[in-house]
Design an enzyme around this catalytic site. Sequence first.
Site, PDB file in Angstrom:
ATOM      1  CB  CYS A 195      -0.725   0.442   0.823  1.00  0.00           C
ATOM      2  SG  CYS A 195      -1.696  -1.382   1.605  1.00  0.00           S
ATOM      3  NE  ARG A 201       4.864   2.034  -0.541  1.00  0.00           N
ATOM      4  CZ  ARG A 201       5.395   1.812   0.131  1.00  0.00           C
ATOM      5  NH1 ARG A 201       6.875   2.184  -1.138  1.00  0.00           N
ATOM      6  NH2 ARG A 201       5.418   1.085   1.063  1.00  0.00           N
ATOM      7  CD1 TRP A 207      -0.813  -6.792  -3.532  1.00  0.00           C
ATOM      8  CD2 TRP A 207      -0.810  -7.103  -0.766  1.00  0.00           C
ATOM      9  NE1 TRP A 207      -0.381  -7.353  -3.948  1.00  0.00           N
ATOM     10  CE2 TRP A 207      -0.757  -8.401  -1.685  1.00  0.00           C
ATOM     11  CE3 TRP A 207      -0.732  -7.573   0.232  1.00  0.00           C
ATOM     12  CZ2 TRP A 207      -0.154  -9.273  -1.520  1.00  0.00           C
ATOM     13  CZ3 TRP A 207      -0.184  -7.593   0.455  1.00  0.00           C
ATOM     14  CH2 TRP A 207      -0.045  -9.562  -0.576  1.00  0.00           C
ATOM     15  CG  ASN A 245       2.003   0.843   4.011  1.00  0.00           C
ATOM     16  OD1 ASN A 245       1.895  -0.670   3.649  1.00  0.00           O
ATOM     17  ND2 ASN A 245       3.358   1.562   3.509  1.00  0.00           N
ATOM     18  N   GLY A 246       0.392  -1.328   6.113  1.00  0.00           N
ATOM     19  CA  GLY A 246       1.087  -2.248   7.183  1.00  0.00           C
ATOM     20  C   GLY A 246      -0.515  -2.842   7.732  1.00  0.00           C
ATOM     21  CD  GLU A 287      14.202 -14.257 -11.477  1.00  0.00           C
ATOM     22  OE1 GLU A 287      13.827 -14.734 -10.823  1.00  0.00           O
ATOM     23  OE2 GLU A 287      13.461 -12.812 -12.188  1.00  0.00           O
ATOM     24  CE  LYS A 303      10.743 -11.970 -13.284  1.00  0.00           C
ATOM     25  NZ  LYS A 303      11.715 -11.167 -12.270  1.00  0.00           N
ATOM     26  CD  GLU A 352       7.405 -11.277 -10.910  1.00  0.00           C
ATOM     27  OE1 GLU A 352       6.778 -11.283 -10.281  1.00  0.00           O
ATOM     28  OE2 GLU A 352       7.959 -11.789 -11.551  1.00  0.00           O
ATOM     29  CG  HIS A 357      16.936 -37.346  -6.924  1.00  0.00           C
ATOM     30  ND1 HIS A 357      17.046 -38.156  -6.485  1.00  0.00           N
ATOM     31  CD2 HIS A 357      17.690 -36.541  -7.839  1.00  0.00           C
ATOM     32  CE1 HIS A 357      18.298 -38.643  -7.156  1.00  0.00           C
ATOM     33  NE2 HIS A 357      18.727 -37.578  -7.365  1.00  0.00           N
ATOM     34  CE  LYS A 391      10.214  -2.746  -9.069  1.00  0.00           C
ATOM     35  NZ  LYS A 391      10.264  -4.327 -10.198  1.00  0.00           N
TER      36      LYS A 391
END
Length: 608
Positions: free
Chosen positions: A2, A27, A74, A100-101, A481, A485, A488, A504, A603
């Site tokens: 947020c 955010r 968010w 925010n929190g 990675e 990518k 997401e 395995h 982000k």
Amino acid sequence: MCGIVGYVGDRNMESVLLVGLERLSYRGYDSSGIATISGGELSYWRTPGKLHELEKVLQNMSIRGTVGIGHTRWSTHGEPTEVNAHPQVSTNGKVAIVHNGIIENYLSLKNKLSAEGFLFRSQTDSEVIAHLIDRYLQTDLAAAVERAVLDLEGTFAIAVIAENQPDRIIVAKKGSPLIIGVGKKENFISSDIHALAPHTKEIMYLDDHELAIIEANSVIVKKINGAQVTKEVHTITWDEVVADKGGYDHYMLKEIHEQPSVIRNIISKMVSPDNALIFDKLHISNGDLNKTNRLIIQACGTSWHAGLVAKYMLENYARVLTEVDISSEFRYRHMLSEGHAIVAAISQSGETADTLACLREAKSKFFKVLAFVNVKGSSIDRESDGVVYSYAGQEVGVASTKNYIAQLVTLYLFTIHLAVLRWTLSKEDAVKMTNALKRVPDCIEKILSQVEKIRAIAEKYAYSKEFLFIGRGVNYPSALEGALKLKEISYIHATGYAAGELKHGPIALIDKNLPVVCIATKSSTYDKMLSNIEEVRARKGRTIIIATEGDTSVQHLAEDIIYIPEIEEDLSPILVAVPLQLLSYYIALKLDCDVDQPRNLAKSVTVE
Ligand code: M6R
């Protein structure tokens, strides 16, 4: 997560708040809202969805007011609906807050306040803050906020306005970032400097357990339940380049294409013409670096992958035992404070809550803390003993691309620096390694010239239900990675695996429908990797191979092949990242996904 903003002054309130929210939308972008006080009356507007939804609602209104607050969300508690959007307001509509929190004890507070007659309308944890302030409010808003936050457990950065004191914003902070922008006859508040950059370069950082009373002509800061404190005003000396899409369809694509210039920029800042390495904010003495027998890297997401790559280099060249941990895990393990350890935090935003918490924990145990961070002035930047900047410039796309590459480059340079210092690498070899890095930008440009080919491959596999990414050694993190990518931004399930681990368990997944992205560039484990690809082929997996230019011996194993230029093994993860980014990008594009702002993400992850 947020983002919160606030303004006291004579400018156009709507525009200051909306510009601020736009700049904070990285955010979180589940909903947004603003509240202002005009003519002694508090009004607020909130919409679910991205900021343009709020802009639509406001477009034919003229929002007035000399105090205002705003929020981009968010979601943590409660779905992204209008009632759950911020500002949250008191039952009587006279107090509005943005938060925010996370308020961890919100349920018990909610029960208590409900029993007292306060009317809850949302499912958020934040709403209790508005009611609590209202409960304690007599005449002095600051006193009410101060009393209310004493009841809160968890993290918060809050901004509060109330009808009875329409000339001020009260802010308070614990665990979430909050800064004050100082102006002339006006003042601002924000979660970070991005929102303030168009207005002022004079910044005050609020610390935890502080509260501030912001009026147009004054800023008073005090400890919560304590005395007034004098805050330093910092002048931001760096120029913030406002990111635009530069003609590309998405920030992500633009940021992928910026990668050669990002590396050239890092080299120009960190490598002198005679190949000396420059670390001007390292601030950890050569003695301490030399004595170090353990490096503990902690990071999240893509930054964690960068740390995994660095482990190979640090152990190989600097001969220092390197542990790499996910911050949210590291944080709740028992950190052993033995030996001469340095804790390294890797973070693009410099605000990731778990990474920041680990850093603080490490400092409390008297470890030296070194940050590899992109955003200057961020909490991790300010709270670390030493810093190595990524110099990636502002990264807007939620999927990290150019900053990952920048992290790999700066970690590579740090490895060389440390290894020379510890006498585990000769100066001649250090120069060879530095010179090898100078070839990387051209190599990336060569990969970027294959964009259409990579796009065609991406579109061919775009409707697959899942993907597997495999690599070995220094490119095992590249597999992780690549998978991150893809998932997401395209919402396709993908898993990254060390190729040697396939047998395995995950080999059971392979059938004629499963695309397997195999990183098979020339390396010390190349032959082993080929055997692993054979195993995939034997089970009819659809192989997309990333190989070194000129390598014809992998062709028979590939359904599709992407060649990248030949480069030293240590540098190969930088090149390998580029086709993986492009594959994900074009798959997501084909599936019509919101590439720059994928669902459920933000982000900067400023909650645990
Ligand atoms: O700002 P940070 O580097 O600390 O962020 C860590 C992760 O949240 C971040 O890398 C995330 O995984 C990205 N969305 C990956 O593309």
